[in-house]
Design a protein around this motif. Structure first.
Motif, PDB file in Angstrom:
ATOM      1  N   MET A 199       0.867  -1.171   0.000  1.00  7.31           N
ATOM      2  CA  MET A 199       0.000   0.000   0.000  1.00  7.31           C
ATOM      3  C   MET A 199       0.907   1.225   0.000  1.00  7.31           C
ATOM      4  O   MET A 199       1.632   1.474   0.963  1.00  7.31           O
ATOM      5  CB  MET A 199      -0.905   0.023   1.241  1.00  7.31           C
ATOM      6  CG  MET A 199      -1.905   1.171   1.214  1.00  7.31           C
ATOM      7  SD  MET A 199      -2.784   1.425   2.800  1.00  7.31           S
ATOM      8  CE  MET A 199      -3.491  -0.166   3.104  1.00  7.31           C
ATOM      9  N   ALA A 200       0.911   1.924  -1.131  1.00  7.34           N
ATOM     10  CA  ALA A 200       1.726   3.125  -1.287  1.00  7.34           C
ATOM     11  C   ALA A 200       1.038   4.000  -2.333  1.00  7.34           C
ATOM     12  O   ALA A 200       1.222   3.805  -3.532  1.00  7.34           O
ATOM     13  CB  ALA A 200       3.136   2.761  -1.747  1.00  7.34           C
ATOM     14  N   PRO A 201       0.225   4.953  -1.881  1.00 11.01           N
ATOM     15  CA  PRO A 201      -0.540   5.771  -2.824  1.00 11.01           C
ATOM     16  C   PRO A 201       0.339   6.808  -3.539  1.00 11.01           C
ATOM     17  O   PRO A 201       0.222   8.007  -3.318  1.00 11.01           O
ATOM     18  CB  PRO A 201      -1.606   6.415  -1.949  1.00 11.01           C
ATOM     19  CG  PRO A 201      -1.027   6.415  -0.577  1.00 11.01           C
ATOM     20  CD  PRO A 201      -0.079   5.263  -0.492  1.00 11.01           C
TER      21      PRO A 201
ATOM     22  N   HIS B  66      -7.266  -2.456  -1.210  1.00  9.83           N
ATOM     23  CA  HIS B  66      -6.459  -1.517  -0.422  1.00  9.83           C
ATOM     24  C   HIS B  66      -4.998  -1.490  -0.881  1.00  9.83           C
ATOM     25  O   HIS B  66      -4.245  -0.606  -0.490  1.00  9.83           O
ATOM     26  CB  HIS B  66      -6.545  -1.859   1.072  1.00  9.83           C
ATOM     27  CG  HIS B  66      -6.026  -3.220   1.409  1.00  9.83           C
ATOM     28  ND1 HIS B  66      -6.670  -4.382   1.039  1.00  9.83           N
ATOM     29  CD2 HIS B  66      -4.905  -3.605   2.068  1.00  9.83           C
ATOM     30  CE1 HIS B  66      -5.988  -5.421   1.468  1.00  9.83           C
ATOM     31  NE2 HIS B  66      -4.908  -4.980   2.089  1.00  9.83           N
TER      32      HIS B  66
ATOM     33  N   ASP C  59      -1.919  -1.003  -3.572  1.00 11.05           N
ATOM     34  CA  ASP C  59      -1.617  -0.244  -4.781  1.00 11.05           C
ATOM     35  C   ASP C  59      -0.726  -1.030  -5.742  1.00 11.05           C
ATOM     36  O   ASP C  59      -0.846  -0.902  -6.959  1.00 11.05           O
ATOM     37  CB  ASP C  59      -0.923   1.071  -4.410  1.00 11.05           C
ATOM     38  CG  ASP C  59      -1.810   1.940  -3.537  1.00 11.05           C
ATOM     39  OD1 ASP C  59      -2.864   2.387  -4.038  1.00 11.05           O
ATOM     40  OD2 ASP C  59      -1.476   2.142  -2.348  1.00 11.05           O
TER      41      ASP C  59
ATOM     42  N   ARG D  32       9.442  -0.849   3.839  1.00 13.10           N
ATOM     43  CA  ARG D  32       8.708  -0.060   4.842  1.00 13.10           C
ATOM     44  C   ARG D  32       9.381   1.271   5.145  1.00 13.10           C
ATOM     45  O   ARG D  32       8.740   2.159   5.708  1.00 13.10           O
ATOM     46  CB  ARG D  32       8.531  -0.884   6.118  1.00 13.10           C
ATOM     47  CG  ARG D  32       7.530  -2.005   5.932  1.00 13.10           C
ATOM     48  CD  ARG D  32       7.346  -2.824   7.187  1.00 13.10           C
ATOM     49  NE  ARG D  32       6.287  -3.802   6.987  1.00 13.10           N
ATOM     50  CZ  ARG D  32       6.228  -4.979   7.595  1.00 13.10           C
ATOM     51  NH1 ARG D  32       7.164  -5.338   8.461  1.00 13.10           N
ATOM     52  NH2 ARG D  32       5.233  -5.815   7.338  1.00 13.10           N
ATOM     53  N   THR D  33      10.653   1.429   4.777  1.00 11.72           N
ATOM     54  CA  THR D  33      11.363   2.690   5.039  1.00 11.72           C
ATOM     55  C   THR D  33      11.093   3.735   3.954  1.00 11.72           C
ATOM     56  O   THR D  33      11.438   4.894   4.131  1.00 11.72           O
ATOM     57  CB  THR D  33      12.898   2.472   5.123  1.00 11.72           C
ATOM     58  OG1 THR D  33      13.395   2.108   3.830  1.00 11.72           O
ATOM     59  CG2 THR D  33      13.255   1.409   6.149  1.00 11.72           C
TER      60      THR D  33
ATOM     61  N   LYS E  20       9.346   6.453   1.558  1.00 10.55           N
ATOM     62  CA  LYS E  20       8.337   7.496   1.726  1.00 10.55           C
ATOM     63  C   LYS E  20       7.054   7.081   0.990  1.00 10.55           C
ATOM     64  O   LYS E  20       7.103   6.669  -0.165  1.00 10.55           O
ATOM     65  CB  LYS E  20       8.878   8.799   1.143  1.00 10.55           C
ATOM     66  CG  LYS E  20       8.002   9.981   1.383  1.00 10.55           C
ATOM     67  CD  LYS E  20       8.638  11.250   0.861  1.00 10.55           C
ATOM     68  CE  LYS E  20       7.722  12.405   1.173  1.00 10.55           C
ATOM     69  NZ  LYS E  20       7.566  13.312   0.096  1.00 10.55           N
ATOM     70  N   GLY E  21       5.929   7.172   1.661  1.00 14.51           N
ATOM     71  CA  GLY E  21       4.647   6.844   1.036  1.00 14.51           C
ATOM     72  C   GLY E  21       4.197   5.409   1.257  1.00 14.51           C
ATOM     73  O   GLY E  21       3.031   5.091   1.052  1.00 14.51           O
ATOM     74  N   VAL E  22       5.105   4.529   1.675  1.00 17.17           N
ATOM     75  CA  VAL E  22       4.722   3.124   1.895  1.00 17.17           C
ATOM     76  C   VAL E  22       4.026   3.013   3.246  1.00 17.17           C
ATOM     77  O   VAL E  22       4.590   3.358   4.280  1.00 17.17           O
ATOM     78  CB  VAL E  22       5.946   2.176   1.825  1.00 17.17           C
ATOM     79  CG1 VAL E  22       5.552   0.770   2.236  1.00 17.17           C
ATOM     80  CG2 VAL E  22       6.525   2.179   0.421  1.00 17.17           C
ATOM     81  N   GLN E  23       2.784   2.531   3.212  1.00 17.97           N
ATOM     82  CA  GLN E  23       1.985   2.425   4.430  1.00 17.97           C
ATOM     83  C   GLN E  23       1.861   0.986   4.924  1.00 17.97           C
ATOM     84  O   GLN E  23       1.621   0.748   6.096  1.00 17.97           O
ATOM     85  CB  GLN E  23       0.594   3.005   4.187  1.00 17.97           C
ATOM     86  CG  GLN E  23       0.624   4.472   3.817  1.00 17.97           C
ATOM     87  CD  GLN E  23      -0.728   4.981   3.340  1.00 17.97           C
ATOM     88  OE1 GLN E  23      -1.691   4.240   3.203  1.00 17.97           O
ATOM     89  NE2 GLN E  23      -0.789   6.270   3.054  1.00 17.97           N
ATOM     90  N   LEU E  24       2.016   0.020   4.000  1.00 18.99           N
ATOM     91  CA  LEU E  24       1.830  -1.380   4.367  1.00 18.99           C
ATOM     92  C   LEU E  24       2.574  -2.259   3.374  1.00 18.99           C
ATOM     93  O   LEU E  24       2.565  -1.990   2.171  1.00 18.99           O
ATOM     94  CB  LEU E  24       0.326  -1.727   4.321  1.00 18.99           C
ATOM     95  CG  LEU E  24      -0.074  -3.179   4.563  1.00 18.99           C
ATOM     96  CD1 LEU E  24       0.066  -3.512   6.047  1.00 18.99           C
ATOM     97  CD2 LEU E  24      -1.502  -3.429   4.104  1.00 18.99           C
TER      98      LEU E  24
END
Length: 144
Positions: free
Chosen positions: A24-26, A95, A97, A120-121, A123-127
């Motif tokens: 998940m990274a919008p 959910h 991306d 996970r480090t 920027k923008g990665v949520q899951l």
């Protein structure tokens, strides 16, 4: 005599020795690939030859696939866009991306965990989660 293509066998052989991550990274796909290339020293490039095309409700949907082949082994990384114009490649994972398929060589649990922790480090990665076969209902959509 009619021959019938067995999609299950085709799909099963495609997914032999693979690992699949859901991300998940919008962010835009090209921006995400740029981040991956910088973080890992990869060279993800869009591969229009393996773009996934689906037809739903009499409309065509095109899901970009980015590809990177490692130099010193047979491991190939594929990054799929899970969304296109309001439709999903894997509708059971709306959910997510992106889908990251590692194929062609064995990936140890340790190596996968390192990859997940590095992702996970960004920027923008949520899951970031590993998707196992039993969780995926439409995995034939990933076969190119």
């Amino acid at each position: 005599m009619r021959l019938i293509l067995d999609h299950k066998d085709l799909t099963d052989s495609f997914f032999e020795d693979t690992r699949l991550l859901g991300i998940m990274a919008p962010v835009k796909d090209y921006q995400f690939c740029w981040q991956l290339n910088n973080l890992f020293g990869f060279d993800f490039r869009i591969n229009n030859d393996i773009e996934i095309q689906l037809t739903r409700k009499q409309r065509h949907y095109f899901f970009a696939v980015y590809e990177f082949a490692e130099k010193y082994n047979s491991l190939v990384h594929y990054l799929y866009n899970n969304q296109f114009d309001g439709e999903y490649l894997l509708p059971e994972f709306k959910h997510l991306d992106f889908l990251w398929l590692l194929k062609g060589d064995v990936v140890s649990d340790y190596a996968l965990l390192q990859l997940i922790n590095s992702l996970r480090t960004l920027k923008g990665v949520q899951l970031v989660v590993e998707l196992t076969d039993e969780k995926i209902r439409n995995k034939e959509h990933l076969v190119f």
